[in-house]
Design an enzyme around this catalytic site. Sequence first.
Site, PDB file in Angstrom:
ATOM      1  N   LYS A   1       0.846  -1.197   0.000  1.00 37.25           N
ATOM      2  CA  LYS A   1       0.000   0.000   0.000  1.00 37.25           C
ATOM      3  C   LYS A   1       0.877   1.240   0.000  1.00 37.25           C
ATOM      4  CE  LYS A   1      -4.507   0.264   2.177  1.00 37.25           C
ATOM      5  NZ  LYS A   1      -5.172   0.303   3.480  1.00 37.25           N
TER       6      LYS A   1
HETATM    7  O1  G3P Z   1      -9.470   1.102   4.265  1.00 38.11           O
HETATM    8  C1  G3P Z   1      -9.214   2.356   4.784  1.00 38.11           C
HETATM    9  C2  G3P Z   1      -9.732   2.468   6.156  1.00 38.11           C
HETATM   10  O2  G3P Z   1      -8.992   1.716   7.059  1.00 38.11           O
HETATM   11  C3  G3P Z   1      -9.917   3.847   6.621  1.00 38.11           C
HETATM   12  O3  G3P Z   1     -11.088   3.816   7.316  1.00 38.11           O
HETATM   13  O4  G3P Z   1     -12.778   4.574   8.898  1.00 38.11           O
HETATM   14  O5  G3P Z   1     -10.362   5.216   9.212  1.00 38.11           O
HETATM   15  O6  G3P Z   1     -11.711   6.213   7.385  1.00 38.11           O
HETATM   16  P1  G3P Z   1     -11.498   5.024   8.247  1.00 38.11           P
END
Ligand code: G3P
Length: 223
Positions: A84
Amino acid sequence: MRLFLDTANIEHIRHGVELGVVSGVTTNPSLVSKEGKVDYKTLVKDICCIVPGPVSTEVLSQEAAGMVAEAREIVTWAENIAVKVPCTLEGLKATAVLVREHVKVNMTLCFSLNQAILAAEAGATFVSPFVGRLDDIGEDGMQLVVDITRYLSYYKLPTQVIAASIRHPAHCLSAANAGAHIATVPYKVLLQMVEHPLTDIGVRRFADDWNKVMGTAGIVPPK
Ligand code: G3P
């Protein structure tokens, strides 16, 4: 649409794979940190043994040279790793090198169609639009998934869309309707996806009807 789990929690991954519905995992430094002070390499290797499909493992460097060096090390940990890399200029530069070395790159932190166009041109295997974080700032995160999938399909480009930063089951529905190749979902959302009150009512009614006539032998009524 394939489902990945967005977590670094081994038990949650094990359960998702056991259910037969999870074919990959995405992690990031925040998710790994949630598991406490772990050995990154050991944790990723363990995840890679459990899940059949790609395990996205993020680099921590912010300069291309560092990203490339990290990625070269990370891909030695298991065969099913995707590295990533953030959608930045340095990330693009690193991706250009890594793609030439046949490393699967997941370009992450994608918040615009322009970033996705660049990720696809750079040869990224995956691009990850962050739906929830766009919603958080009053933008339409799912519209970005719609735009990217339409763009990739119009030009028949091989990059796959991972709808990321998924916060609730309705996001999964919209991602599927938008044609996302993959949605990466938190464990909680995965469990929510199977829930429907009519399913629970139906299961109970079938058991009750059967039991009224046949008795309870051979059937265990739901609690
Ligand atoms: O896949 C990306 C994710 O981990 C981010 O999620 O909820 O932190 O925006 P969030």
